[in-house]
Design a protein around this motif. Structure first.
Motif, mmCIF file in Angstrom:
data_model
loop_
_atom_site.group_PDB
_atom_site.id
_atom_site.type_symbol
_atom_site.label_atom_id
_atom_site.label_comp_id
_atom_site.label_asym_id
_atom_site.label_seq_id
_atom_site.Cartn_x
_atom_site.Cartn_y
_atom_site.Cartn_z
ATOM 1 N N GLU A 152 -30.263 -14.736 -30.158
ATOM 2 C CA GLU A 152 -31.579 -15.285 -30.449
ATOM 3 C C GLU A 152 -32.590 -14.697 -29.472
ATOM 4 N N TRP A 177 -18.920 -10.567 -34.933
ATOM 5 C CA TRP A 177 -19.004 -12.012 -35.178
ATOM 6 C C TRP A 177 -17.776 -12.455 -35.951
ATOM 7 N N ALA A 192 -22.598 -17.525 -42.602
ATOM 8 C CA ALA A 192 -23.991 -17.640 -42.175
ATOM 9 C C ALA A 192 -24.877 -17.479 -43.398
ATOM 10 N N THR A 237 -25.055 -18.962 -33.800
ATOM 11 C CA THR A 237 -25.881 -17.760 -33.772
ATOM 12 C C THR A 237 -25.430 -16.863 -32.628
ATOM 13 N N ASP A 267 -30.935 -13.598 -34.837
ATOM 14 C CA ASP A 267 -32.225 -14.227 -35.139
ATOM 15 C C ASP A 267 -33.273 -13.684 -34.167
ATOM 16 N N THR A 270 -24.841 -21.356 -29.509
ATOM 17 C CA THR A 270 -25.532 -20.074 -29.557
ATOM 18 C C THR A 270 -24.988 -19.238 -28.410
ATOM 19 N N PRO A 308 -25.004 -21.232 -39.468
ATOM 20 C CA PRO A 308 -26.274 -20.837 -38.859
ATOM 21 C C PRO A 308 -27.173 -20.124 -39.851
#
Length: 399
Positions: free
Chosen positions: A271, A285, A318, A268, A299, A246, A294
């Motif tokens: 988060e 990304w 994802a 991710t 998120d 992450t 993920p």
């Protein structure tokens, strides 16, 4: 990082310290202008730097202090300890300096080099932090700029590269740092610690592995005021833990990032949970060779505000681009989130389930907004409540 010049001899790429210094350019020279232009004879300071010596300019003395890395296992720590009460500047030479660590920073201190590809600081001891903020009375006014901070290596346990462990840090300025070879978080804020008024212009992360940690950037404290990041360029590897990292995790405080870009084995990207307040202008990304898929690129949980400008998805898979959920720890449904456009660019971006997952009903009195259509949204919470998320592409349709 492969450069390892020693003395006036050649490094692995056959470049001498003098060549390093001459090649540092305006940026590197500006970063260490205080080292070569203040305290003692300029020629003496330059000669010391070229020979691989750490140069200390203390605000309490007129002459520089020289620390020879060949005579101590903790040259940078020793340099900081030699500063007077008023602080000063630690000048890293071109080439590589090894320190057992951890290096405990103090107020009114600068650590500067000639550029991340020129000045390298290696923390050699496994399971040991790199740069540490740990003063119960707090640390004020620290500058870190123009060097690489290397961990103990790709196959070794490590601590955190930059670790806020105790007390509150204010007015930390990070210019351009490169972080390499850390198998842990590279930037961690412990519970109960609150850095604030800190600005980070450019942090580049290569071949680091957060593994089971909450994130490479881990704001683990519920407490913590506002901080700013310019560009975070993250290229992790999962070779040590076998787990995708992450990238940015926040439990508290207010964090703004202008540009968050990542490749490697990034999981991710963002988060948010707890009391975190986030604003991220651009998320890019582009993972390669990730171990898992993920649930979401971004998120977001709980009732604190978050604003994501765009998500550009270039490669990798994802389930969703965005996920909105309740925070089970604080018992808050998703609220006050703004989700900008999802941009599937490149040749191979894949979402297996949809653009947005609404995993909890949300609070219609404090709605979330998505700059897209209701058809992009998968409602998975099973409640009859609507209006917690509004799709602005359909003139504010409530979901």
């Amino acid at each position: 990082m492969t450069n390892d010049p020693t003395g006036d001899g050649a490094g692995e790429r056959g470049v001498s310290r003098r060549d390093y210094l001459l090649g540092a350019g305006a940026v590197g020279l500006a970063a260490v202008a205080g080292c070569v232009g203040l305290g003692g004879g300029t020629d003496d300071v330059t000669t010391a730097l070229l020979s691989g010596t750490v140069v200390v300019l203390s605000a309490d003395t007129d002459e520089p202090t020289l620390v020879d890395p060949a005579e101590t296992t903790t040259p940078v720590g020793d340099a900081i300890d030699s500063l007077g009460a008023a602080g000063g500047t630690i000048c890293l030479p071109p080439g590589r300096v090894r320190d057992e660590g951890p290096i405990r920073l103090r107020s009114n201190t600068s650590v500067v080099g000639f550029g991340p590809d020129v000045s390298e600081l290696d923390i050699t001891t496994p399971e040991t932090d790199g740069l540490v903020f740990a003063d119960p009375d707090g640390i004020d006014r620290v500058l870190l700029d123009q060097f690489a901070l290397n961990g103990p290596g790709l196959d070794a346990d490590s601590g955190a590269a930059i670790h806020h462990r105790e007390g509150d840090t204010q007015e930390l300025i990070v210019g351009h740092l490169l972080l390499w070879g850390w198998n842990n978080s590279v930037y961690r804020v412990d519970q109960g610690v609150g850095p604030f008024q800190c600005r980070h212009r450019q942090l580049t992360v290569y071949e680091c592995d957060a593994g089971s940690e909450d994130g490479l950037f881990d704001f683990g404290s519920y407490y913590g005021p506002a901080n700013w990041f310019g560009t975070l360029a993250i290229y992790p590897r999962s070779g040590y833990s076998g787990t995708d990292s992450t990238v940015f995790f926040s439990r508290g405080g207010s964090q703004r990032i202008e540009y968050l870009t990542m490749g490697g084995t990034a999981g991710t990207a963002v988060e948010q949970t707890g009391d975190a307040n986030l604003q991220i202008d651009h998320v890019h990304w582009e993972p390669h060779e990730a171990e898992t898929v993920p649930t979401a690129i971004v998120d977001l949980s709980g009732g604190r505000p978050a604003r994501i400008g765009t998500v550009k998805h270039v490669t990798g898979t994802a389930e969703f681009a965005y996920r909105l959920s309740g925070d089970e720890v604080v018992g808050a449904d998703p609220a006050q989130k703004f989700l900008g456009p999802y941009d599937p660019a490149g040749d191979s971006p894949t979402l297996t389930r949809g653009v947005v997952e609404l995993a909890a009903a949300g609070d219609s009195a404090r709605p979330c907004f998505y700059l897209g259509t209701a058809g992009d949204v998968t409602v998975s919470h099973g409640s009859d409540t609507t209006g917690g998320l509004r799709a602005l592409g359909d003139a504010g349709t409530g979901l």
